[in-house]
Each structure stands twice: as structure tokens, then as C-alpha cells.
Design a protein around this motif. Sequence first.
Motif, PDB file in Angstrom:
ATOM      1  N   ASP A 118       0.802  -1.222   0.000  1.00  9.26           N
ATOM      2  CA  ASP A 118       0.000   0.000   0.000  1.00  9.26           C
ATOM      3  C   ASP A 118       0.838   1.276   0.000  1.00  9.26           C
ATOM      4  N   GLU A 119       2.115   1.173   0.312  1.00  9.87           N
ATOM      5  CA  GLU A 119       2.912   2.390   0.497  1.00  9.87           C
ATOM      6  C   GLU A 119       2.997   3.241  -0.758  1.00  9.87           C
ATOM      7  N   ILE A 120       3.332   2.631  -1.877  1.00  9.37           N
ATOM      8  CA  ILE A 120       3.490   3.403  -3.108  1.00  9.37           C
ATOM      9  C   ILE A 120       2.171   4.032  -3.524  1.00  9.37           C
ATOM     10  N   ARG A 121       1.091   3.253  -3.438  1.00  6.53           N
ATOM     11  CA  ARG A 121      -0.224   3.787  -3.838  1.00  6.53           C
ATOM     12  C   ARG A 121      -0.628   4.971  -2.950  1.00  6.53           C
ATOM     13  N   ARG A 122      -0.436   4.836  -1.637  1.00  7.41           N
ATOM     14  CA  ARG A 122      -0.773   5.934  -0.730  1.00  7.41           C
ATOM     15  C   ARG A 122       0.090   7.156  -1.018  1.00  7.41           C
ATOM     16  N   ALA A 123       1.379   6.918  -1.255  1.00  2.43           N
ATOM     17  CA  ALA A 123       2.291   8.025  -1.519  1.00  2.43           C
ATOM     18  C   ALA A 123       1.899   8.763  -2.802  1.00  2.43           C
ATOM     19  N   GLU A 124       1.525   8.031  -3.818  1.00  4.23           N
ATOM     20  CA  GLU A 124       1.139   8.660  -5.088  1.00  4.23           C
ATOM     21  C   GLU A 124      -0.109   9.525  -4.911  1.00  4.23           C
ATOM     22  N   VAL A 125      -1.068   9.055  -4.139  1.00  4.95           N
ATOM     23  CA  VAL A 125      -2.294   9.822  -3.903  1.00  4.95           C
ATOM     24  C   VAL A 125      -1.995  11.066  -3.071  1.00  4.95           C
ATOM     25  N   MET A 126      -1.215  10.904  -2.012  1.00  2.57           N
ATOM     26  CA  MET A 126      -0.915  12.034  -1.135  1.00  2.57           C
ATOM     27  C   MET A 126      -0.077  13.093  -1.835  1.00  2.57           C
ATOM     28  N   ARG A 127       0.851  12.658  -2.681  1.00  2.00           N
ATOM     29  CA  ARG A 127       1.759  13.616  -3.330  1.00  2.00           C
ATOM     30  C   ARG A 127       1.003  14.636  -4.166  1.00  2.00           C
ATOM     31  N   VAL A 136       8.338   7.099   6.777  1.00  2.00           N
ATOM     32  CA  VAL A 136       9.088   6.569   7.911  1.00  2.00           C
ATOM     33  C   VAL A 136       9.173   5.047   7.825  1.00  2.00           C
ATOM     34  N   SER A 137      10.385   4.527   7.949  1.00  2.00           N
ATOM     35  CA  SER A 137      10.627   3.069   7.937  1.00  2.00           C
ATOM     36  C   SER A 137       9.844   2.364   6.830  1.00  2.00           C
ATOM     37  N   PRO A 138      10.015   2.786   5.587  1.00  2.00           N
ATOM     38  CA  PRO A 138       9.226   2.180   4.501  1.00  2.00           C
ATOM     39  C   PRO A 138       9.468   0.688   4.382  1.00  2.00           C
ATOM     40  N   ARG A 139       8.405  -0.043   4.101  1.00  2.00           N
ATOM     41  CA  ARG A 139       8.469  -1.497   3.937  1.00  2.00           C
ATOM     42  C   ARG A 139       8.561  -1.918   2.473  1.00  2.00           C
ATOM     43  N   THR A 140       8.521  -0.944   1.568  1.00  2.00           N
ATOM     44  CA  THR A 140       8.590  -1.239   0.135  1.00  2.00           C
ATOM     45  C   THR A 140       9.883  -1.979  -0.201  1.00  2.00           C
ATOM     46  N   PRO A 141       9.808  -3.046  -1.007  1.00  2.00           N
ATOM     47  CA  PRO A 141      11.017  -3.797  -1.374  1.00  2.00           C
ATOM     48  C   PRO A 141      12.029  -2.923  -2.118  1.00  2.00           C
ATOM     49  N   ASP A 142      13.297  -3.314  -2.026  1.00  2.00           N
ATOM     50  CA  ASP A 142      14.374  -2.539  -2.648  1.00  2.00           C
ATOM     51  C   ASP A 142      14.137  -2.285  -4.128  1.00  2.00           C
ATOM     52  N   ARG A 144      11.571  -1.678  -5.721  1.00  2.00           N
ATOM     53  CA  ARG A 144      10.517  -0.722  -6.054  1.00  2.00           C
ATOM     54  C   ARG A 144      10.695   0.622  -5.350  1.00  2.00           C
ATOM     55  N   LEU A 145      11.778   0.752  -4.597  1.00  2.00           N
ATOM     56  CA  LEU A 145      12.002   2.008  -3.882  1.00  2.00           C
ATOM     57  C   LEU A 145      12.143   3.199  -4.818  1.00  2.00           C
ATOM     58  N   GLY A 146      12.630   2.938  -6.028  1.00  8.14           N
ATOM     59  CA  GLY A 146      12.779   4.018  -6.996  1.00  8.14           C
ATOM     60  C   GLY A 146      11.459   4.701  -7.313  1.00  8.14           C
ATOM     61  N   GLU A 147      10.353   3.936  -7.265  1.00  7.42           N
ATOM     62  CA  GLU A 147       9.031   4.515  -7.520  1.00  7.42           C
ATOM     63  C   GLU A 147       8.648   5.505  -6.430  1.00  7.42           C
ATOM     64  N   LEU A 148       9.016   5.189  -5.194  1.00  7.85           N
ATOM     65  CA  LEU A 148       8.765   6.122  -4.094  1.00  7.85           C
ATOM     66  C   LEU A 148       9.684   7.336  -4.214  1.00  7.85           C
ATOM     67  N   ALA A 149      10.966   7.090  -4.452  1.00 11.02           N
ATOM     68  CA  ALA A 149      11.940   8.172  -4.511  1.00 11.02           C
ATOM     69  C   ALA A 149      11.620   9.181  -5.606  1.00 11.02           C
ATOM     70  N   ALA A 150      10.898   8.744  -6.638  1.00 14.40           N
ATOM     71  CA  ALA A 150      10.565   9.639  -7.753  1.00 14.40           C
ATOM     72  C   ALA A 150       9.496  10.665  -7.384  1.00 14.40           C
ATOM     73  N   LEU A 151       8.821  10.465  -6.249  1.00 17.55           N
ATOM     74  CA  LEU A 151       7.739  11.367  -5.842  1.00 17.55           C
ATOM     75  C   LEU A 151       8.309  12.565  -5.074  1.00 17.55           C
ATOM     76  N   THR A 152       9.230  13.250  -5.685  1.00 18.54           N
ATOM     77  CA  THR A 152       9.926  14.354  -5.026  1.00 18.54           C
ATOM     78  C   THR A 152       9.013  15.557  -4.821  1.00 18.54           C
ATOM     79  N   PRO A 153       9.293  16.418  -3.829  1.00 18.46           N
ATOM     80  CA  PRO A 153      10.296  16.208  -2.773  1.00 18.46           C
ATOM     81  C   PRO A 153       9.842  15.166  -1.765  1.00 18.46           C
ATOM     82  N   ILE A 154      10.758  14.292  -1.386  1.00 22.99           N
ATOM     83  CA  ILE A 154      10.450  13.216  -0.459  1.00 22.99           C
ATOM     84  C   ILE A 154      11.663  12.960   0.440  1.00 22.99           C
ATOM     85  N   VAL A 155      11.392  12.643   1.697  1.00 21.81           N
ATOM     86  CA  VAL A 155      12.439  12.333   2.662  1.00 21.81           C
ATOM     87  C   VAL A 155      12.110  11.005   3.325  1.00 21.81           C
TER      88      VAL A 155
END
Length: 346
Positions: A118-127, A136-142, A144-155
Motif C-alpha cells: 500500500d505504500e506506493i499507492r498511498r504516496a502517489e495519492v498524497m503527493r 518513515v521506515s518504509p516497507r517497500t522492497p528494494d 521498487r524504492l525508486g518509484e517512491l523516490a521519484a515522488l519528489t520532494p520526499i524524505v
Amino acid sequence: MIAGTCSNDFRKAPMSVTLADIARATGLSPSTVSRALSDPDKVNAQTRERVRKVARDMGYVPNQVARSLTSGQSDLIGLIVPDIANPFFPPIIKAVQARATARGKTVLIADVDEHAADEIRRAEVMRKRVDGLIVVSPRTPDDRLGELAALTPIVFVNREVPGAASVLVDNDDGMFEAVEHLAALGHPAIGYLNGPRRSWSNTQRQTAVRKACSDVGVELVEFGPFEPQIQAGVRAADLVSAANITAVIAYDDMIALGLMARLNERGVKVGQDISVIGIDDSPMSSMAYPTLTSIHVPGAEAGAAAVDLVLDLANTSDAAPSLVQLETRLIVRGSTSPVPNPHPAA
């Protein structure tokens, strides 16, 4: 038919104060009032303070929607956590909210309930609604982390993501202090209760405890993986008892507290018969009996640092992703003591 009368004497709700109202009250133009409130550096200090005082006295409330249309910013920060019920995360959440409020921002929080998918989907909606994301402490597999990192700005907090801004907790110092503490108390072997297999934090803590045991010269016995839950610690207790070891470090306080509860049920006295150390130094650690020795993880500092990083990225288009590292330390309480003396031979 029931006769009655109607009255048009309804009390009207107060109208919202507008920039035009403030302009009339101050004798200034609406554009000057607008600059004084939204871009104060472009107005001299005397005028700025005059406008602000009149705005406060009149009860002016900024129109956030209008501001966002003008500035392109929503004044919102998105925060995603794996499990809001885990004691590790509330201090981070509170710190993020406090720092964001101090900087004029509001926080939207999403709890993915340990569902990595659910992390990537939630992040895409919130962004789409926020100026920046903190995960915080993302559980997304290594992979697919690039998909999260692309939602800049992100920390990212508590996970290192190549090319992205991160706030990391250095486990080495705290873990070495824990192992050194147990070794000084005379424990020849230490058990480590691993966290979830998918957890980046567990990989870091596992590496740190292995290195510390090697450096100090004590035996390490590993168990798990376990979920960060009280019940997981209850299950681990029987394994620990069967291994006949006198000291244990758990992946987190939740597992440690479950371990202590089950050992107590079995008549094993924590702090006398066996020493237990948790990780996180959650509020529950000082309320347990005996109180739980734990490695302090600076969650509040991490949350505040994450807000500063994400706003720097949001406000500066060419800002490079930064890395902030925070240290851990051991907090000694009642759950650790010298190794018990062996019973004399009959």
C-alpha cells in the motif's frame, strides 16, 4: 392546522474578513496588504507590522485555497508510517507535527498497517495534495524504492535510499554499549531476537549486534524473524528458555516486553535470572516491571530533521538531497543485572 408565525430575525453569521476590509481599515491598497501578509520581505517593517496588527484585531484568517492557487503550494506535508500503534512511531509523528506547525505547515498522516504493497499507492495519492512527503521506515522492497523516490520532494526516515534525502539512525554506538554492558555484567552469551525479514532496520541492527559481539568477545545466538508485536515476544520466550542463555537483546521494545511477560509467567525473574534489553526506548519501557533497559533511538529528532529537509527540498528547486545521521545510546534500567550464580552441585 397549527397556526404560527415566522420570523426573519435570524442572527447572521459574521462575514469573513477580506484583504479589502483590511485595506480600507489601514488606508493601504489591497496589493500592499496582500504583500505584507504573504510576502512580508517586500514591505517595509513599519507597514508590515501595522497590517499584521489590524489583521489580528479584525480576526483575519488566510484563505489557504487562494494562497495555494497563487503560490502553487498547499502548505501540507504528507507523512506515511507503517503502523501508528507501534510505540516507535508516535514520537516521530508528534515531532513532525510540532516542527511543521512551527513552520506554518499542516501534516496529513497515512498508516499503511504494515502492508508494504500500500505504500506506493498511498504516496502517489498524497503527493498530489501535499508540498512534500516524509516516509518513515518504509516497507517497500528494494526493487521498487525508486518509484517512491521519484515522488519528489520526499524524505525517508530510518531507511537509506540511494539518491534520496534520508534521516538515518546509527545503530552501532547504542548496540555496542548494550553488548558491552551485558559482557561487563558477566554474560558469556547474548541472544538477539531478529525483527521482520523485510525490515531495513533489522538488517542494520543485526549487523551491529554481530559486530559488537565479535569486538567484545561474547557468543551470539540469533532467533527469529519476529514481527514487532508483544505476541511475537511471548512466542520468543519459549525459544530463549530452551537455549539456556542469560541475556537477550530484542529488535524492539514491543518484542522485549512480550518476552518479559512470558518469562514472568514461567517463573523466570527478569533482571535476576535473565537480562533483557529492548530497542527504541519507547514510553512503555519505563513503565514495565522491571523497567526495561533499552537503546534510545532519537525519534523526535528524526521527525524534526525530516520536516526541515523536505521543506528545504520543496522551497529550493536545485537543492541536493541530504543525509542526516543521528546517534543511539543505551538507557540502563532494571531489566539487566549481573549473570546469576550457578547453583552449587548437590
